[in-house]
Write a protein that holds these residues in place. Structure first.
Motif, PDB file in Angstrom:
ATOM      1  N   MET A  54    -101.620 -93.338 -27.899  1.00  0.00           N
ATOM      2  CA  MET A  54    -100.347 -93.377 -27.190  1.00  0.00           C
ATOM      3  C   MET A  54     -99.723 -91.989 -27.255  1.00  0.00           C
ATOM      4  O   MET A  54     -99.698 -91.375 -28.310  1.00  0.00           O
ATOM      5  CB  MET A  54     -99.414 -94.412 -27.804  1.00  0.00           C
ATOM      6  CG  MET A  54     -99.880 -95.837 -27.628  1.00  0.00           C
ATOM      7  SD  MET A  54     -98.728 -97.043 -28.311  1.00  0.00           S
ATOM      8  CE  MET A  54     -97.744 -97.395 -26.876  1.00  0.00           C
ATOM      9  N   LYS A  55     -99.272 -91.475 -26.131  1.00  0.00           N
ATOM     10  CA  LYS A  55     -98.610 -90.168 -26.094  1.00  0.00           C
ATOM     11  C   LYS A  55     -97.124 -90.404 -25.882  1.00  0.00           C
ATOM     12  O   LYS A  55     -96.724 -91.110 -24.970  1.00  0.00           O
ATOM     13  CB  LYS A  55     -99.182 -89.317 -24.955  1.00  0.00           C
ATOM     14  CG  LYS A  55    -100.658 -89.058 -25.136  1.00  0.00           C
ATOM     15  CD  LYS A  55    -100.986 -87.608 -25.080  1.00  0.00           C
ATOM     16  CE  LYS A  55    -102.410 -87.420 -25.527  1.00  0.00           C
ATOM     17  NZ  LYS A  55    -103.336 -86.942 -24.624  1.00  0.00           N
ATOM     18  N   ASN A  56     -96.327 -89.808 -26.747  1.00  0.00           N
ATOM     19  CA  ASN A  56     -94.878 -90.022 -26.715  1.00  0.00           C
ATOM     20  C   ASN A  56     -94.560 -91.511 -26.744  1.00  0.00           C
ATOM     21  O   ASN A  56     -93.644 -91.973 -26.090  1.00  0.00           O
ATOM     22  CB  ASN A  56     -94.254 -89.360 -25.481  1.00  0.00           C
ATOM     23  CG  ASN A  56     -94.456 -87.875 -25.470  1.00  0.00           C
ATOM     24  OD1 ASN A  56     -94.406 -87.215 -26.505  1.00  0.00           O
ATOM     25  ND2 ASN A  56     -94.706 -87.319 -24.296  1.00  0.00           N
ATOM     26  N   GLY A  57     -95.367 -92.273 -27.475  1.00  0.00           N
ATOM     27  CA  GLY A  57     -95.142 -93.704 -27.606  1.00  0.00           C
ATOM     28  C   GLY A  57     -95.563 -94.510 -26.400  1.00  0.00           C
ATOM     29  O   GLY A  57     -95.183 -95.663 -26.266  1.00  0.00           O
ATOM     30  N   MET A  58     -96.337 -93.919 -25.508  1.00  0.00           N
ATOM     31  CA  MET A  58     -96.648 -94.570 -24.239  1.00  0.00           C
ATOM     32  C   MET A  58     -98.147 -94.506 -23.936  1.00  0.00           C
ATOM     33  O   MET A  58     -98.814 -93.540 -24.280  1.00  0.00           O
ATOM     34  CB  MET A  58     -95.852 -93.846 -23.153  1.00  0.00           C
ATOM     35  CG  MET A  58     -96.190 -94.172 -21.748  1.00  0.00           C
ATOM     36  SD  MET A  58     -95.278 -93.175 -20.538  1.00  0.00           S
ATOM     37  CE  MET A  58     -93.624 -93.137 -21.150  1.00  0.00           C
ATOM     38  N   SER A  59     -98.654 -95.550 -23.282  1.00  0.00           N
ATOM     39  CA  SER A  59    -100.009 -95.556 -22.732  1.00  0.00           C
ATOM     40  C   SER A  59     -99.917 -95.900 -21.256  1.00  0.00           C
ATOM     41  O   SER A  59     -99.124 -96.766 -20.868  1.00  0.00           O
ATOM     42  CB  SER A  59    -100.900 -96.589 -23.419  1.00  0.00           C
ATOM     43  OG  SER A  59    -101.227 -96.177 -24.713  1.00  0.00           O
ATOM     44  N   ILE A  60    -100.731 -95.216 -20.444  1.00  0.00           N
ATOM     45  CA  ILE A  60    -100.731 -95.461 -19.001  1.00  0.00           C
ATOM     46  C   ILE A  60    -102.163 -95.752 -18.566  1.00  0.00           C
ATOM     47  O   ILE A  60    -103.044 -94.909 -18.716  1.00  0.00           O
ATOM     48  CB  ILE A  60    -100.179 -94.258 -18.216  1.00  0.00           C
ATOM     49  CG1 ILE A  60     -98.765 -93.926 -18.689  1.00  0.00           C
ATOM     50  CG2 ILE A  60    -100.203 -94.540 -16.717  1.00  0.00           C
ATOM     51  CD1 ILE A  60     -98.214 -92.632 -18.127  1.00  0.00           C
ATOM     52  N   PHE A  61    -102.371 -96.956 -18.026  1.00  0.00           N
ATOM     53  CA  PHE A  61    -103.689 -97.356 -17.545  1.00  0.00           C
ATOM     54  C   PHE A  61    -103.702 -97.330 -16.023  1.00  0.00           C
ATOM     55  O   PHE A  61    -102.895 -98.010 -15.384  1.00  0.00           O
ATOM     56  CB  PHE A  61    -104.049 -98.754 -18.061  1.00  0.00           C
ATOM     57  CG  PHE A  61    -104.190 -98.798 -19.544  1.00  0.00           C
ATOM     58  CD1 PHE A  61    -105.393 -98.474 -20.147  1.00  0.00           C
ATOM     59  CD2 PHE A  61    -103.112 -99.140 -20.346  1.00  0.00           C
ATOM     60  CE1 PHE A  61    -105.528 -98.494 -21.530  1.00  0.00           C
ATOM     61  CE2 PHE A  61    -103.227 -99.163 -21.731  1.00  0.00           C
ATOM     62  CZ  PHE A  61    -104.441 -98.836 -22.320  1.00  0.00           C
ATOM     63  N   HIS A  62    -104.607 -96.543 -15.451  1.00  0.00           N
ATOM     64  CA  HIS A  62    -104.716 -96.348 -14.007  1.00  0.00           C
ATOM     65  C   HIS A  62    -105.845 -97.212 -13.454  1.00  0.00           C
ATOM     66  O   HIS A  62    -106.954 -97.215 -14.000  1.00  0.00           O
ATOM     67  CB  HIS A  62    -104.993 -94.869 -13.713  1.00  0.00           C
ATOM     68  CG  HIS A  62    -105.256 -94.568 -12.277  1.00  0.00           C
ATOM     69  ND1 HIS A  62    -104.250 -94.465 -11.352  1.00  0.00           N
ATOM     70  CD2 HIS A  62    -106.417 -94.363 -11.611  1.00  0.00           C
ATOM     71  CE1 HIS A  62    -104.781 -94.196 -10.173  1.00  0.00           C
ATOM     72  NE2 HIS A  62    -106.097 -94.133 -10.302  1.00  0.00           N
ATOM     73  N   TYR A  63    -105.564 -97.937 -12.362  1.00  0.00           N
ATOM     74  CA  TYR A  63    -106.558 -98.793 -11.738  1.00  0.00           C
ATOM     75  C   TYR A  63    -106.437 -98.694 -10.220  1.00  0.00           C
ATOM     76  O   TYR A  63    -105.476 -99.192  -9.636  1.00  0.00           O
ATOM     77  CB  TYR A  63    -106.350-100.243 -12.184  1.00  0.00           C
ATOM     78  CG  TYR A  63    -107.379-101.203 -11.668  1.00  0.00           C
ATOM     79  CD1 TYR A  63    -108.714-101.099 -12.050  1.00  0.00           C
ATOM     80  CD2 TYR A  63    -107.025-102.225 -10.803  1.00  0.00           C
ATOM     81  CE1 TYR A  63    -109.666-101.984 -11.575  1.00  0.00           C
ATOM     82  CE2 TYR A  63    -107.968-103.124 -10.332  1.00  0.00           C
ATOM     83  CZ  TYR A  63    -109.285-102.990 -10.718  1.00  0.00           C
ATOM     84  OH  TYR A  63    -110.219-103.866 -10.251  1.00  0.00           O
ATOM     85  N   PRO A  64    -107.407 -98.018  -9.559  1.00  0.00           N
ATOM     86  CA  PRO A  64    -107.363 -97.952  -8.098  1.00  0.00           C
ATOM     87  C   PRO A  64    -107.752 -99.289  -7.480  1.00  0.00           C
ATOM     88  O   PRO A  64    -108.753 -99.889  -7.868  1.00  0.00           O
ATOM     89  CB  PRO A  64    -108.390 -96.863  -7.758  1.00  0.00           C
ATOM     90  CG  PRO A  64    -109.310 -96.825  -8.924  1.00  0.00           C
ATOM     91  CD  PRO A  64    -108.533 -97.286 -10.121  1.00  0.00           C
ATOM     92  N   ILE A  65    -106.962 -99.759  -6.546  1.00  0.00           N
ATOM     93  CA  ILE A  65    -107.210-101.026  -5.866  1.00  0.00           C
ATOM     94  C   ILE A  65    -107.958-100.780  -4.554  1.00  0.00           C
ATOM     95  O   ILE A  65    -108.819-101.550  -4.164  1.00  0.00           O
ATOM     96  CB  ILE A  65    -105.878-101.759  -5.568  1.00  0.00           C
ATOM     97  CG1 ILE A  65    -105.071-101.967  -6.841  1.00  0.00           C
ATOM     98  CG2 ILE A  65    -106.115-103.060  -4.819  1.00  0.00           C
ATOM     99  CD1 ILE A  65    -105.718-102.848  -7.860  1.00  0.00           C
ATOM    100  N   SER A  66    -107.601 -99.694  -3.873  1.00  0.00           N
ATOM    101  CA  SER A  66    -108.215 -99.310  -2.602  1.00  0.00           C
ATOM    102  C   SER A  66    -108.024 -97.801  -2.457  1.00  0.00           C
ATOM    103  O   SER A  66    -107.360 -97.182  -3.292  1.00  0.00           O
ATOM    104  CB  SER A  66    -107.546-100.053  -1.436  1.00  0.00           C
ATOM    105  OG  SER A  66    -106.264 -99.504  -1.166  1.00  0.00           O
ATOM    106  N   PRO A  67    -108.558 -97.195  -1.405  1.00  0.00           N
ATOM    107  CA  PRO A  67    -108.319 -95.751  -1.212  1.00  0.00           C
ATOM    108  C   PRO A  67    -106.832 -95.403  -1.047  1.00  0.00           C
ATOM    109  O   PRO A  67    -106.420 -94.289  -1.338  1.00  0.00           O
ATOM    110  CB  PRO A  67    -109.106 -95.434   0.062  1.00  0.00           C
ATOM    111  CG  PRO A  67    -110.191 -96.461   0.100  1.00  0.00           C
ATOM    112  CD  PRO A  67    -109.564 -97.708  -0.466  1.00  0.00           C
ATOM    113  N   GLN A  68    -106.027 -96.368  -0.622  1.00  0.00           N
ATOM    114  CA  GLN A  68    -104.600 -96.109  -0.400  1.00  0.00           C
ATOM    115  C   GLN A  68    -103.683 -96.705  -1.466  1.00  0.00           C
ATOM    116  O   GLN A  68    -102.503 -96.373  -1.501  1.00  0.00           O
ATOM    117  CB  GLN A  68    -104.150 -96.665   0.966  1.00  0.00           C
ATOM    118  CG  GLN A  68    -104.691 -95.912   2.149  1.00  0.00           C
ATOM    119  CD  GLN A  68    -106.151 -96.267   2.442  1.00  0.00           C
ATOM    120  OE1 GLN A  68    -106.563 -97.396   2.241  1.00  0.00           O
ATOM    121  NE2 GLN A  68    -106.907 -95.295   2.894  1.00  0.00           N
TER     122      GLN A  68
END
Length: 131
Positions: A54-68
């Motif tokens: 966790m950076k600065n107490g935070m986690s960010i999970f990225h998930y692409p659904i489509s190209p847009q």
């Protein structure tokens, strides 16, 4: 015999998940990509943008659904934020660096394969990696 081990672990994991979720908040950031650079995906489609910790107490999970469209799950300790906000962010040309960063992290995280709706986006990503 293997099943008995799993059944013994399950209550512990359930309690752990309840405790863990009671300490954290999650928000959703929805990206609408209005640029010529598509979101890519791969054989490991979810990537933690904040790394292994966790950076600065935070986690960010990225998930692409489509190209847009891409979704990010932002997890923070409850003491950091007083309210949960879900946000839709329109990405235009001035935010192309966000898309490139997400694509680069996802490409670096994949095991074998990367997918896109355009060959150009994959070639551009490959070119950037060489620089």
């Amino acid at each position: 015999e293997k099943f008995s081990i799993h059944f013994e672990i399950c209550p512990f994991l359930l309690r752990l998940s309840v405790v863990y979720s009671s300490l954290l908040l999650s928000n959703i950031l929805l990206y609408k990509n209005n640029t010529d650079i598509p979101f890519i995906t791969g054989d490991t489609p979810i990537v933690c943008r904040t790394g292994n910790e966790m950076k600065n107490g935070m986690s960010i999970f990225h998930y692409p659904i489509s190209p847009q469209i891409a979704v990010e799950l932002v997890i923070t300790p409850k003491f950091m934020l007083s309210e949960t906000k879900n946000v839709v962010m329109e990405l235009n040309k001035e935010f192309e660096s966000i898309i490139k960063n997400c694509n680069r992290k996802l490409a670096n995280n994949c095991a074998n394969e990367i997918y896109s709706n355009t060959e150009k986006s994959l070639l551009d990503l490959q070119r950037e990696e060489r620089m």
